[in-house]
Design an enzyme around this catalytic site. Structure first.
Site, short mmCIF file in Angstrom:
data_model
loop_
_atom_site.label_atom_id
_atom_site.label_comp_id
_atom_site.label_asym_id
_atom_site.label_seq_id
_atom_site.Cartn_x
_atom_site.Cartn_y
_atom_site.Cartn_z
N PHE A 185 -9.11 8.32 9.40
CA PHE A 185 -9.42 8.43 7.75
C PHE A 185 -10.89 7.78 7.63
CE2 PHE A 185 -8.48 4.14 5.91
CZ PHE A 185 -7.91 3.88 6.92
N GLY A 186 -11.16 7.74 6.29
CA GLY A 186 -12.38 7.01 5.94
C GLY A 186 -13.67 7.11 6.59
N TYR A 187 -14.26 6.18 7.07
CA TYR A 187 -15.68 6.40 7.95
C TYR A 187 -15.38 6.59 9.37
CZ TYR A 187 -17.45 4.46 3.45
OH TYR A 187 -17.82 4.38 2.20
N ASP A 188 -14.02 6.84 9.72
CA ASP A 188 -13.58 6.84 11.08
C ASP A 188 -14.69 8.00 11.91
OD1 ASP A 188 -11.62 4.96 11.28
OD2 ASP A 188 -9.91 6.25 11.39
N THR A 228 0.82 -1.21 -0.04
CA THR A 228 0.18 -0.03 0.00
C THR A 228 0.81 1.19 -0.19
OG1 THR A 228 -1.62 1.13 1.11
CG2 THR A 228 -0.47 0.03 2.48
N HIS A 256 -10.54 -3.64 13.51
CA HIS A 256 -10.41 -4.77 12.53
C HIS A 256 -9.14 -5.10 11.88
CE1 HIS A 256 -10.90 -1.21 9.70
NE2 HIS A 256 -11.38 -0.70 10.76
N GLU A 314 -5.62 -2.73 -9.54
CA GLU A 314 -7.25 -2.21 -9.24
C GLU A 314 -7.85 -3.35 -8.55
OE1 GLU A 314 -10.78 -1.21 -12.24
OE2 GLU A 314 -9.00 -2.17 -13.19
N ASP A 334 -7.67 -5.83 2.64
CA ASP A 334 -8.74 -5.14 1.99
C ASP A 334 -9.87 -5.05 3.13
OD1 ASP A 334 -9.96 -3.73 -0.06
OD2 ASP A 334 -11.10 -5.47 -0.66
N THR A 335 -10.54 -3.80 3.14
CA THR A 335 -11.38 -3.58 4.31
C THR A 335 -12.58 -3.03 3.74
OG1 THR A 335 -9.75 -2.87 5.83
CG2 THR A 335 -11.71 -2.31 6.38
P1 IMP Z 1 -9.34 -0.52 1.84
O1 IMP Z 1 -9.68 -1.57 1.48
O2 IMP Z 1 -8.41 -0.54 3.09
O3 IMP Z 1 -8.56 0.75 1.09
O4 IMP Z 1 -10.57 0.17 2.58
C1 IMP Z 1 -11.59 0.56 1.72
C2 IMP Z 1 -12.45 1.89 2.21
O5 IMP Z 1 -12.98 1.45 3.64
C3 IMP Z 1 -11.58 3.04 2.46
O6 IMP Z 1 -11.60 3.75 1.23
C4 IMP Z 1 -12.29 3.70 3.55
O7 IMP Z 1 -13.30 4.29 3.30
C5 IMP Z 1 -12.75 2.70 4.45
N1 IMP Z 1 -12.26 2.09 5.58
C6 IMP Z 1 -10.95 0.98 5.56
N2 IMP Z 1 -10.26 1.02 7.00
C7 IMP Z 1 -11.01 1.70 7.62
C8 IMP Z 1 -10.64 2.39 8.77
O8 IMP Z 1 -10.15 1.79 9.85
N3 IMP Z 1 -11.58 3.44 9.17
C9 IMP Z 1 -12.41 4.07 8.63
N4 IMP Z 1 -12.80 3.64 7.23
C10 IMP Z 1 -11.82 2.79 7.05
#
Ligand code: IMP
Length: 198
Positions: A152-155, A7, A180, A40, A69-70
């Site tokens: 970041f993200g949905y935190d 990453t 997670h 991708e 992946d999250t």
């Molecule tokens: P990724 O697969 O880790 O890139 O996660 C996909 C999306 O899930 C990211 O663009 C974030 O919007 C959200 N995300 C992943 N991990 C977290 C986190 O720890 N907190 C909040 N949002 C998250």
């Protein structure tokens, strides 16, 4: 031994370094190895995307690679945004766009039904055809408005069970202790330590 973290997301690199520690393996990033290829994320499962990222990076760098992946799975939305969390509000959506869309989608959902969970799948790709998955889940709920500036993200919307504050109101250390990604990377770290260093 070098392990490539597949990453370039600085937030994640910091979190992962903190969780895995440096110790006996040297964690290197894509930029450390001058790798500019992007993978991708076009699979429809977290496992599919994590494997694709780890495998492609292993093949390019020729060192064991670890990728994750999250997704955020909201019960009242039948698991949305799930594997599509990063592009929930569109292909080039910002974190804020995604949060706004989530709040709108949930505007009529009462507090007791705002349960959700984050799930991370980590793939450790060790050598050609040899890989292993590790999973981490954190359950919680979606707040009715954004709170906090960190992360970041949905935190700013996610309140993990056992807390009365969002991830964005926690220190990195506090978040990692419940998160997670923290759980999934911890499992992968234990596996790697046991396999290569014990
Ligand atoms: P990724 O697969 O880790 O890139 O996660 C996909 C999306 O899930 C990211 O663009 C974030 O919007 C959200 N995300 C992943 N991990 C977290 C986190 O720890 N907190 C909040 N949002 C998250």
């Amino acid at each position: 031994m070098k392990i490539l973290i597949a990453t370039n997301n600085k937030h994640k690199v910091n979190e992962i370094r903190e969780i895995l520690g440096s110790g006996r393996f040297e964690l290197v990033t894509l930029s450390d190895l001058n790798i500019s290829e992007e993978v991708e994320e076009d699979k429809d499962t977290l496992e599919g995307n994590a494997l694709k990222k780890a495998e492609e990076m292993y093949r390019i760098a020729k060192v064991p690679a670890i990728a994750d992946d999250t997704g955020l799975f909201v019960d009242a939305l039948d698991g949305e945004p799930g594997v599509y969390s990063s592009r929930y509000a569109g292909e080039n959506a910002t974190y804020d766009d995604n949060c706004v869309k989530l709040l709108n989608s949930m505007k009529d959902i009462p507090e007791e039904k705002r349960t959700a969970y984050f799930k991370t799948v980590v793939c450790f790709y060790e050598s050609e055809g040899r890989y292993k998955f590790f999973e981490g889940i954190c359950t919680g709920r979606i707040d009715i408005k954004k709170r906090g500036e960190k992360g970041f993200g949905y935190d700013p919307l996610f309140i993990p069970d056992g807390f009365n504050k969002t991830y964005a109101e926690m220190s990195e250390e506090e978040k990692n202790s419940t998160s997670h990604r923290g759980k999934a990377f911890k499992k992968s770290g234990e596996f790697i330590r046991k396999k290569f260093f014990d």
